[in-house]
Design an enzyme around this catalytic site. Structure first.
Site, mmCIF file in Angstrom:
data_model
loop_
_atom_site.group_PDB
_atom_site.id
_atom_site.type_symbol
_atom_site.label_atom_id
_atom_site.label_comp_id
_atom_site.label_asym_id
_atom_site.label_seq_id
_atom_site.Cartn_x
_atom_site.Cartn_y
_atom_site.Cartn_z
ATOM 1 N N THR A 38 10.393 10.201 -8.948
ATOM 2 C CA THR A 38 11.796 9.911 -8.631
ATOM 3 C C THR A 38 12.133 8.457 -8.933
ATOM 4 O O THR A 38 13.303 8.129 -9.109
ATOM 5 C CB THR A 38 12.071 10.175 -7.132
ATOM 6 O OG1 THR A 38 10.999 9.600 -6.380
ATOM 7 C CG2 THR A 38 12.173 11.663 -6.840
ATOM 8 N N ASP A 39 11.135 7.569 -9.008
ATOM 9 C CA ASP A 39 11.466 6.130 -9.129
ATOM 10 C C ASP A 39 12.197 5.824 -10.435
ATOM 11 O O ASP A 39 13.186 5.090 -10.441
ATOM 12 C CB ASP A 39 10.249 5.204 -8.893
ATOM 13 C CG ASP A 39 9.100 5.340 -9.877
ATOM 14 O OD1 ASP A 39 9.102 6.280 -10.695
ATOM 15 O OD2 ASP A 39 8.184 4.479 -9.817
ATOM 16 N N GLY A 125 -5.174 6.606 -9.784
ATOM 17 C CA GLY A 125 -3.789 6.836 -9.407
ATOM 18 C C GLY A 125 -3.434 6.189 -8.081
ATOM 19 O O GLY A 125 -2.484 6.594 -7.416
ATOM 20 N N SER A 128 -4.318 0.416 -8.808
ATOM 21 C CA SER A 128 -5.144 -0.792 -8.869
ATOM 22 C C SER A 128 -4.450 -1.841 -9.743
ATOM 23 O O SER A 128 -4.507 -3.036 -9.442
ATOM 24 C CB SER A 128 -6.528 -0.473 -9.424
ATOM 25 O OG SER A 128 -6.425 0.123 -10.692
ATOM 26 N N SER A 129 -3.770 -1.423 -10.805
ATOM 27 C CA SER A 129 -3.156 -2.432 -11.691
ATOM 28 C C SER A 129 -1.986 -3.135 -11.004
ATOM 29 O O SER A 129 -1.861 -4.356 -11.102
ATOM 30 C CB SER A 129 -2.750 -1.838 -13.037
ATOM 31 O OG SER A 129 -2.035 -0.668 -12.882
ATOM 32 N N ASP A 173 5.106 1.256 -7.590
ATOM 33 C CA ASP A 173 3.765 0.737 -7.279
ATOM 34 C C ASP A 173 3.804 -0.758 -6.959
ATOM 35 O O ASP A 173 3.204 -1.229 -5.992
ATOM 36 C CB ASP A 173 2.808 0.992 -8.456
ATOM 37 C CG ASP A 173 2.839 2.444 -8.916
ATOM 38 O OD1 ASP A 173 3.322 3.293 -8.155
ATOM 39 O OD2 ASP A 173 2.393 2.713 -10.051
ATOM 40 N N TYR A 222 3.743 11.644 -19.156
ATOM 41 C CA TYR A 222 4.660 10.885 -18.294
ATOM 42 C C TYR A 222 5.937 10.536 -19.069
ATOM 43 O O TYR A 222 7.052 10.750 -18.580
ATOM 44 C CB TYR A 222 3.932 9.612 -17.838
ATOM 45 C CG TYR A 222 4.667 8.749 -16.839
ATOM 46 C CD1 TYR A 222 4.582 8.987 -15.475
ATOM 47 C CD2 TYR A 222 5.415 7.649 -17.262
ATOM 48 C CE1 TYR A 222 5.231 8.171 -14.563
ATOM 49 C CE2 TYR A 222 6.068 6.823 -16.352
ATOM 50 C CZ TYR A 222 5.967 7.090 -15.003
ATOM 51 O OH TYR A 222 6.613 6.271 -14.094
HETATM 52 C C1 GLA Z 1 3.042 6.421 -11.624
HETATM 53 C C2 GLA Z 1 4.041 5.323 -11.935
HETATM 54 C C3 GLA Z 1 5.092 5.215 -10.844
HETATM 55 C C4 GLA Z 1 5.718 6.579 -10.534
HETATM 56 C C5 GLA Z 1 4.639 7.628 -10.317
HETATM 57 C C6 GLA Z 1 5.191 9.022 -10.133
HETATM 58 O O1 GLA Z 1 2.284 6.065 -10.501
HETATM 59 O O2 GLA Z 1 3.381 4.082 -12.083
HETATM 60 O O3 GLA Z 1 6.072 4.274 -11.209
HETATM 61 O O4 GLA Z 1 6.607 6.958 -11.558
HETATM 62 O O5 GLA Z 1 3.714 7.656 -11.399
HETATM 63 O O6 GLA Z 1 5.938 9.109 -8.965
#
Ligand code: GLA
Length: 381
Positions: A38-39, A125, A128-129, A173, A222
């Site tokens: 959703t971001d 996931g 870490s980055s 993130d 993605y």
């Molecule tokens: C990754 C991306 C985030 C977000 C998620 C899915 O972690 O870095 O910005 O889009 O996928 O919610």
């Protein structure tokens, strides 16, 4: 209490430089409770900062050089702030990229010597980055003296990742790594970057379930999902899917092709679930939060199609185990981790049961962590 990573970076710094560091920066990884994919649709996310982090012990230099030794990689990287060049795929690109984004934003940076270590599992996931970018931003803040504004720092970290490292991520993130608070999740409006703390319901804990699967092509899938969401927003005549309500979606959904309809349905319903989940947490309603997490997983599996077998199996194992209130995949998907909300007093037996059941079903050894929401990026000393 001094954490072992904090001790490690201080000791290694002292050994390498013959003097103690002047500061230690720390920035956490994250786990998202709900609000997935959703971001980048300008929508809502509800992550928590976890108690695993990137650490940097450092000391300012008198020139514009940065030297950083990574305990994870057993390697030293050095560069001049005035003449940085890219080395594709190297861990130090996160340091250079963050320095580049800060300089682009007008910050005058000083050099420093640092030693870094990280216990956020790499590539799982758990961001870490982003945690490394925010720790580096804190290191520059303490040596260069600009003001720490979490949203601004998160945007610069995202810029480093998008433009320097070349990974097309949203803002979640970096934002949670910059702005998290112990004991809380953070409801983030990814359009305005307004954010609100929401406490974990009393008597519950968050458990991270790492499937031990990693998918190499996450990046292209993605980007494909992002393009599909943009096409759907265009169809609805809005800037981003965040601007489409569930009722508006339902009214016109039949005019969309099947794939675009499924992608949009996930995002539109996920935004609604995320806002409801934050309200449920505010009221201490763990049951409703768990139900929304379960629904989120089904939507990511059937409509957004970003789970894999391992994620679906571990979520099923979690839901069957005693004490589970809700479980779903978390992060980008296609492998990596799931997250479960669990009754606190059953956490240990829950973790054992799920690990055994998952291993039996898949022959893979998962890693399970009970995690406690931690503070965002900070200077510890
Ligand atoms: C990754 C991306 C985030 C977000 C998620 C899915 O972690 O870095 O910005 O889009 O996928 O919610």
């Amino acid at each position: 209490m001094i954490s072992s990573l904090q001790q490690n970076v201080i000791e290694t710094f002292t050994q390498r430089h013959g003097c103690a560091p002047t500061s230690v920066a720390r920035a956490p990884g994250r786990v998202n409770l709900i609000g997935e994919h959703t971001d980048y649709n300008d929508g809502f996310v509800l992550p928590t900062a976890i108690d695993r982090a990137s650490w940097i012990a450092l000391r300012p230099r008198k020139d514009g050089r940065v030297t950083i030794f990574s305990r994870n990689h057993g390697e030293l990287a050095e560069f001049d702030l005035a003449t940085m060049t890219k080395i594709a795929g190297h861990w130090s690109e996160y340091v250079k990229g963050t320095a580049w984004a800060l300089q682009e934003a007008g910050c005058k940076l000083n050099g420093w010597d640092g030693v870094t270590d990280c216990d956020v599992p790499l590539g799982a996931g758990l961001s870490s980055s982003a945690s490394f970018e925010m720790a580096v931003a804190r290191a520059f803040e303490v040596t260069s003296g600009f003001a720490w504004d979490p949203a601004k720092m998160a945007l610069l970290g995202q810029k480093a990742e998008n433009k320097w490292v070349g990974v097309n991520c949203g803002i979640m993130d970096q934002m949670i790594s910059a702005a998290g608070k112990a004991g809380n999740a953070l409801l983030i409006d990814c359009r305005s970057l307004e954010h609100r703390l929401v406490p974990l319901p009393h008597g519950t804990v968050v458990v991270i379930l790492d499937t031990a699967t990693r998918r190499g092509l996450v990046g292209s899938a993605y980007n494909e999902r992002r393009a599909q969401c943009e096409a759907a927003a265009k169809f609805f005549g809005v800037k981003a899917l965040r601007d489409v309500s569930v009722a508006q979606f339902n009214a016109k959904a039949s005019q969309l092709d099947e794939v675009t309809r499924k992608r949009a349905r996930h995002v539109v319903t996920e935004d609604e679930r995320t806002v409801q989940a934050a309200d449920a947490m505010q009221k201490g309603d763990a049951k409703l939060l768990g139900k929304l997490m379960n629904e989120s997983h089904e939507s990511l599996k059937d409509d957004f199609e970003v789970t894999n077998d391992a994620l679906n199996v571990i979520v099923e194992c979690a839901r069957r185990a005693k004490g589970c209130i809700g479980a779903r995949m978390t992060g980008a998907g296609f492998g990596g981790c799931a997250v479960a909300l669990v009754e606190e007093n059953t956490a240990a037996s829950f973790a054992n049961t799920v690990a055994a059941d998952y291993e039996k079903a898949t022959k893979l050894k998962p890693s399970l962590y009970v995690t406690h929401p931690s503070n965002g990026a900070e200077i510890i000393s």
